[in-house]
Write a protein that holds these residues in place. Sequence first.
Motif, PDB file in Angstrom:
ATOM      1  N   THR A  82       0.832  -1.204   0.000  1.00  0.00           N
ATOM      2  CA  THR A  82       0.000   0.000   0.000  1.00  0.00           C
ATOM      3  C   THR A  82       0.867   1.255   0.000  1.00  0.00           C
ATOM      4  O   THR A  82       0.606   2.210  -0.751  1.00  0.00           O
ATOM      5  CB  THR A  82      -0.934   0.001   1.228  1.00  0.00           C
ATOM      6  N   LEU A  83       1.900   1.271   0.831  1.00  0.00           N
ATOM      7  CA  LEU A  83       2.808   2.418   0.860  1.00  0.00           C
ATOM      8  C   LEU A  83       3.515   2.586  -0.483  1.00  0.00           C
ATOM      9  O   LEU A  83       3.730   3.717  -0.941  1.00  0.00           O
ATOM     10  CB  LEU A  83       3.833   2.247   1.980  1.00  0.00           C
ATOM     11  N   GLY A  84       3.878   1.472  -1.110  1.00  0.00           N
ATOM     12  CA  GLY A  84       4.513   1.540  -2.421  1.00  0.00           C
ATOM     13  C   GLY A  84       3.582   2.108  -3.482  1.00  0.00           C
ATOM     14  O   GLY A  84       3.998   2.920  -4.318  1.00  0.00           O
ATOM     15  N   THR A  85       2.318   1.691  -3.455  1.00  0.00           N
ATOM     16  CA  THR A  85       1.345   2.222  -4.416  1.00  0.00           C
ATOM     17  C   THR A  85       1.130   3.709  -4.194  1.00  0.00           C
ATOM     18  O   THR A  85       1.028   4.495  -5.151  1.00  0.00           O
ATOM     19  CB  THR A  85       0.008   1.464  -4.292  1.00  0.00           C
ATOM     20  N   GLN A  86       1.052   4.131  -2.942  1.00  0.00           N
ATOM     21  CA  GLN A  86       0.911   5.551  -2.647  1.00  0.00           C
ATOM     22  C   GLN A  86       2.107   6.344  -3.161  1.00  0.00           C
ATOM     23  O   GLN A  86       1.950   7.414  -3.765  1.00  0.00           O
ATOM     24  CB  GLN A  86       0.745   5.760  -1.138  1.00  0.00           C
ATOM     25  N   ALA A  87       3.303   5.830  -2.933  1.00  0.00           N
ATOM     26  CA  ALA A  87       4.506   6.527  -3.403  1.00  0.00           C
ATOM     27  C   ALA A  87       4.543   6.575  -4.928  1.00  0.00           C
ATOM     28  O   ALA A  87       4.912   7.607  -5.517  1.00  0.00           O
ATOM     29  CB  ALA A  87       5.759   5.831  -2.871  1.00  0.00           C
ATOM     30  N   PHE A  88       4.141   5.491  -5.584  1.00  0.00           N
ATOM     31  CA  PHE A  88       4.170   5.446  -7.047  1.00  0.00           C
ATOM     32  C   PHE A  88       3.267   6.513  -7.650  1.00  0.00           C
ATOM     33  O   PHE A  88       3.636   7.157  -8.638  1.00  0.00           O
ATOM     34  CB  PHE A  88       3.750   4.060  -7.529  1.00  0.00           C
ATOM     35  N   TYR A  89       2.093   6.700  -7.061  1.00  0.00           N
ATOM     36  CA  TYR A  89       1.157   7.689  -7.593  1.00  0.00           C
ATOM     37  C   TYR A  89       1.340   9.074  -6.980  1.00  0.00           C
ATOM     38  O   TYR A  89       0.488   9.950  -7.157  1.00  0.00           O
ATOM     39  CB  TYR A  89      -0.282   7.208  -7.404  1.00  0.00           C
ATOM     40  N   GLY A  90       2.446   9.275  -6.288  1.00  0.00           N
ATOM     41  CA  GLY A  90       2.780  10.605  -5.800  1.00  0.00           C
ATOM     42  C   GLY A  90       1.971  11.072  -4.618  1.00  0.00           C
ATOM     43  O   GLY A  90       1.891  12.271  -4.353  1.00  0.00           O
ATOM     44  N   ARG A  91       1.386  10.149  -3.874  1.00  0.00           N
ATOM     45  CA  ARG A  91       0.621  10.515  -2.686  1.00  0.00           C
ATOM     46  C   ARG A  91       1.499  10.355  -1.455  1.00  0.00           C
ATOM     47  O   ARG A  91       2.387   9.499  -1.418  1.00  0.00           O
ATOM     48  CB  ARG A  91      -0.634   9.643  -2.526  1.00  0.00           C
ATOM     49  N   PRO A  92       1.282  11.164  -0.410  1.00  0.00           N
ATOM     50  CA  PRO A  92       2.091  11.020   0.812  1.00  0.00           C
ATOM     51  C   PRO A  92       1.872   9.648   1.445  1.00  0.00           C
ATOM     52  O   PRO A  92       0.730   9.284   1.747  1.00  0.00           O
ATOM     53  CB  PRO A  92       1.555  12.140   1.727  1.00  0.00           C
ATOM     54  N   ALA A 129      -8.656  -6.003   8.152  1.00  0.00           N
ATOM     55  CA  ALA A 129      -7.451  -5.181   8.054  1.00  0.00           C
ATOM     56  C   ALA A 129      -6.882  -5.224   6.638  1.00  0.00           C
ATOM     57  O   ALA A 129      -6.487  -4.199   6.069  1.00  0.00           O
ATOM     58  CB  ALA A 129      -6.406  -5.655   9.063  1.00  0.00           C
ATOM     59  N   MET A 130      -6.849  -6.416   6.038  1.00  0.00           N
ATOM     60  CA  MET A 130      -6.384  -6.532   4.656  1.00  0.00           C
ATOM     61  C   MET A 130      -7.321  -5.801   3.703  1.00  0.00           C
ATOM     62  O   MET A 130      -6.881  -5.189   2.719  1.00  0.00           O
ATOM     63  CB  MET A 130      -6.269  -8.000   4.268  1.00  0.00           C
ATOM     64  N   GLY A 131      -8.614  -5.851   3.996  1.00  0.00           N
ATOM     65  CA  GLY A 131      -9.573  -5.120   3.172  1.00  0.00           C
ATOM     66  C   GLY A 131      -9.311  -3.629   3.180  1.00  0.00           C
ATOM     67  O   GLY A 131      -9.486  -2.953   2.163  1.00  0.00           O
ATOM     68  N   ILE A 132      -8.881  -3.092   4.317  1.00  0.00           N
ATOM     69  CA  ILE A 132      -8.533  -1.671   4.404  1.00  0.00           C
ATOM     70  C   ILE A 132      -7.386  -1.350   3.451  1.00  0.00           C
ATOM     71  O   ILE A 132      -7.435  -0.372   2.687  1.00  0.00           O
ATOM     72  CB  ILE A 132      -8.160  -1.296   5.848  1.00  0.00           C
ATOM     73  N   PHE A 133      -6.343  -2.187   3.479  1.00  0.00           N
ATOM     74  CA  PHE A 133      -5.172  -1.925   2.641  1.00  0.00           C
ATOM     75  C   PHE A 133      -5.485  -2.094   1.151  1.00  0.00           C
ATOM     76  O   PHE A 133      -5.146  -1.232   0.330  1.00  0.00           O
ATOM     77  CB  PHE A 133      -4.020  -2.847   3.041  1.00  0.00           C
ATOM     78  N   LEU A 140      -7.151   4.487  -4.710  1.00  0.00           N
ATOM     79  CA  LEU A 140      -6.049   5.321  -5.187  1.00  0.00           C
ATOM     80  C   LEU A 140      -5.834   5.146  -6.682  1.00  0.00           C
ATOM     81  O   LEU A 140      -5.685   6.132  -7.424  1.00  0.00           O
ATOM     82  CB  LEU A 140      -4.771   4.958  -4.424  1.00  0.00           C
ATOM     83  N   VAL A 141      -5.835   3.904  -7.136  1.00  0.00           N
ATOM     84  CA  VAL A 141      -5.653   3.649  -8.564  1.00  0.00           C
ATOM     85  C   VAL A 141      -6.837   4.183  -9.357  1.00  0.00           C
ATOM     86  O   VAL A 141      -6.675   4.740 -10.454  1.00  0.00           O
ATOM     87  CB  VAL A 141      -5.457   2.143  -8.819  1.00  0.00           C
ATOM     88  N   LEU A 142      -8.040   4.060  -8.815  1.00  0.00           N
ATOM     89  CA  LEU A 142      -9.232   4.573  -9.483  1.00  0.00           C
ATOM     90  C   LEU A 142      -9.149   6.075  -9.672  1.00  0.00           C
ATOM     91  O   LEU A 142      -9.522   6.614 -10.726  1.00  0.00           O
ATOM     92  CB  LEU A 142     -10.483   4.205  -8.673  1.00  0.00           C
ATOM     93  N   ARG A 143      -8.643   6.790  -8.670  1.00  0.00           N
ATOM     94  CA  ARG A 143      -8.586   8.254  -8.721  1.00  0.00           C
ATOM     95  C   ARG A 143      -7.392   8.787  -9.498  1.00  0.00           C
ATOM     96  O   ARG A 143      -7.494   9.802 -10.176  1.00  0.00           O
ATOM     97  CB  ARG A 143      -8.552   8.821  -7.300  1.00  0.00           C
ATOM     98  N   HIS A 144      -6.245   8.117  -9.408  1.00  0.00           N
ATOM     99  CA  HIS A 144      -5.010   8.687  -9.957  1.00  0.00           C
ATOM    100  C   HIS A 144      -4.334   7.802 -10.999  1.00  0.00           C
ATOM    101  O   HIS A 144      -3.287   8.188 -11.519  1.00  0.00           O
ATOM    102  CB  HIS A 144      -4.014   8.956  -8.820  1.00  0.00           C
ATOM    103  N   GLY A 145      -4.905   6.651 -11.300  1.00  0.00           N
ATOM    104  CA  GLY A 145      -4.217   5.722 -12.193  1.00  0.00           C
ATOM    105  C   GLY A 145      -4.352   6.000 -13.667  1.00  0.00           C
ATOM    106  O   GLY A 145      -3.613   5.456 -14.473  1.00  0.00           O
ATOM    107  N   GLY A 146      -5.319   6.833 -14.056  1.00  0.00           N
ATOM    108  CA  GLY A 146      -5.523   7.078 -15.476  1.00  0.00           C
ATOM    109  C   GLY A 146      -6.372   5.996 -16.113  1.00  0.00           C
ATOM    110  O   GLY A 146      -6.925   5.118 -15.440  1.00  0.00           O
ATOM    111  N   ARG A 147      -6.448   6.044 -17.440  1.00  0.00           N
ATOM    112  CA  ARG A 147      -7.348   5.153 -18.154  1.00  0.00           C
ATOM    113  C   ARG A 147      -6.631   4.120 -19.014  1.00  0.00           C
ATOM    114  O   ARG A 147      -7.263   3.431 -19.818  1.00  0.00           O
ATOM    115  CB  ARG A 147      -8.288   5.970 -19.058  1.00  0.00           C
ATOM    116  N   ASP A 148      -5.319   4.008 -18.875  1.00  0.00           N
ATOM    117  CA  ASP A 148      -4.606   3.021 -19.669  1.00  0.00           C
ATOM    118  C   ASP A 148      -4.911   1.620 -19.140  1.00  0.00           C
ATOM    119  O   ASP A 148      -5.359   1.438 -18.005  1.00  0.00           O
ATOM    120  CB  ASP A 148      -3.104   3.290 -19.630  1.00  0.00           C
ATOM    121  N   PHE A 149      -4.634   0.619 -19.966  1.00  0.00           N
ATOM    122  CA  PHE A 149      -4.987  -0.760 -19.618  1.00  0.00           C
ATOM    123  C   PHE A 149      -4.294  -1.216 -18.343  1.00  0.00           C
ATOM    124  O   PHE A 149      -4.912  -1.885 -17.504  1.00  0.00           O
ATOM    125  CB  PHE A 149      -4.636  -1.703 -20.775  1.00  0.00           C
ATOM    126  N   SER A 150      -2.996  -0.907 -18.199  1.00  0.00           N
ATOM    127  CA  SER A 150      -2.250  -1.411 -17.047  1.00  0.00           C
ATOM    128  C   SER A 150      -2.849  -0.912 -15.735  1.00  0.00           C
ATOM    129  O   SER A 150      -2.995  -1.681 -14.774  1.00  0.00           O
ATOM    130  CB  SER A 150      -0.788  -1.003 -17.145  1.00  0.00           C
TER     131      SER A 150
END
Length: 387
Positions: A82-92, A129-133, A140-150
């Motif tokens: 989760t922390l890695g995904t946040q960092a990848f999309y530029g979120r704190p 707890a896993m559901g939270i993560f 996060l991906v829905l909001r900041h991931g864009g519309r590309d296939f990946s």
Amino acid sequence: MLQLDLKTTVFLASIMSALMSVVLLSAYHSFPRSIRGIGQWVAGSLVLVVAPMLFWLRDIAPAWISIVLANGLLLAAVALWTLGTQAFYGRPPARRPAAIVVVAATLAVTWFVYGRESYEARVTIVTFAMGIFFGAQALLVLRHGGRDFSARFFGFLLAVQTLVVLARGMASLFAGLGGQTLFAANDVIQTVYLGSYTLMDLGLSVAFMLVITRRLHVELDILSRTDPLTQLLNRRALYDAGQRELAHMAEHGGEMALLLIDLDHFKHINDSLGHAEGDRVLTAFSAMLKRELPAGAHPGRFGGEEFLVLLPRTTMAAALALAERLRATSSRFFGRQVADLTISIGVASVDKAEHRLDGAVRRADLALYRAKSAGRNRVEAVMEAAA
């Protein structure tokens, strides 16, 4: 009826995590550091090599190893992802909330092992707890991931895994587990849960590799089109943009002009103050240029201290007015930065019959030469394509 051996499934999850750790570790060492979050995904995948093996030791090793530590590591791994995904999309990165969830859930699991033994409670706590993560990553991906296939594939897998773990938690909370155990083969929900866990471990790692690989391609494309010092378009990208605008003019009509800008006496800056100061001046001027140009303009570094600006849907009169404003603004700007540094600008229009920028660039260069010859700090124009 064929039954899935859940202990074998968990063992395979550890093997898959090990393999994906190697892939992610390779990406971590080879991808540019501007692509963030890979390190956390590597760490999470490495932890997931250990956690399934501890679960596999259930009823063999002590409970603090096969239950408490195993669940704690599982949650820590998903938290790292989760922390890695946040960092990848530029979120704190939400390190403190993630740590609180992991520690609180692990302590609760410990209580329901040694305080009041309850397998149902442990399953409910860990899955929620896993559901939270997973849910936080999916949003996060829905909001900041864009519309590309990946990104869509990554978000889809995260959403599916969120639903699976929450369904497992709801089943244990409301339906009860009736004395079931971790590897109960007759529990359909448990079979789906552990089977999805093994597949999602692989699937999510592959999906993350897809999104970081696409980011790498985007960054390489930007680097191939961008001047590294000024962050403006380079000459090749300028001509590509010009060809697109010419095609648009041929189909829809309209006008286009261009400005060729030269920093007067720039060589004196490098000779007297050094190339580092010269680079700073070029960078500052480029930033000012981007601020002052209208939307839709294509500014680029044409070479050395020369800059070319494409102005689609712009008349010659509007281009001349813009050039005069840039000249005046630059005089004031450089007056505070470097004494006696001004700019000269050559202006030319692009004829509708032209299929390439070369003719218009030559005319702008001729106009710039006139401005230089007339004393610099001037705007000159070549009005007709025939000139």
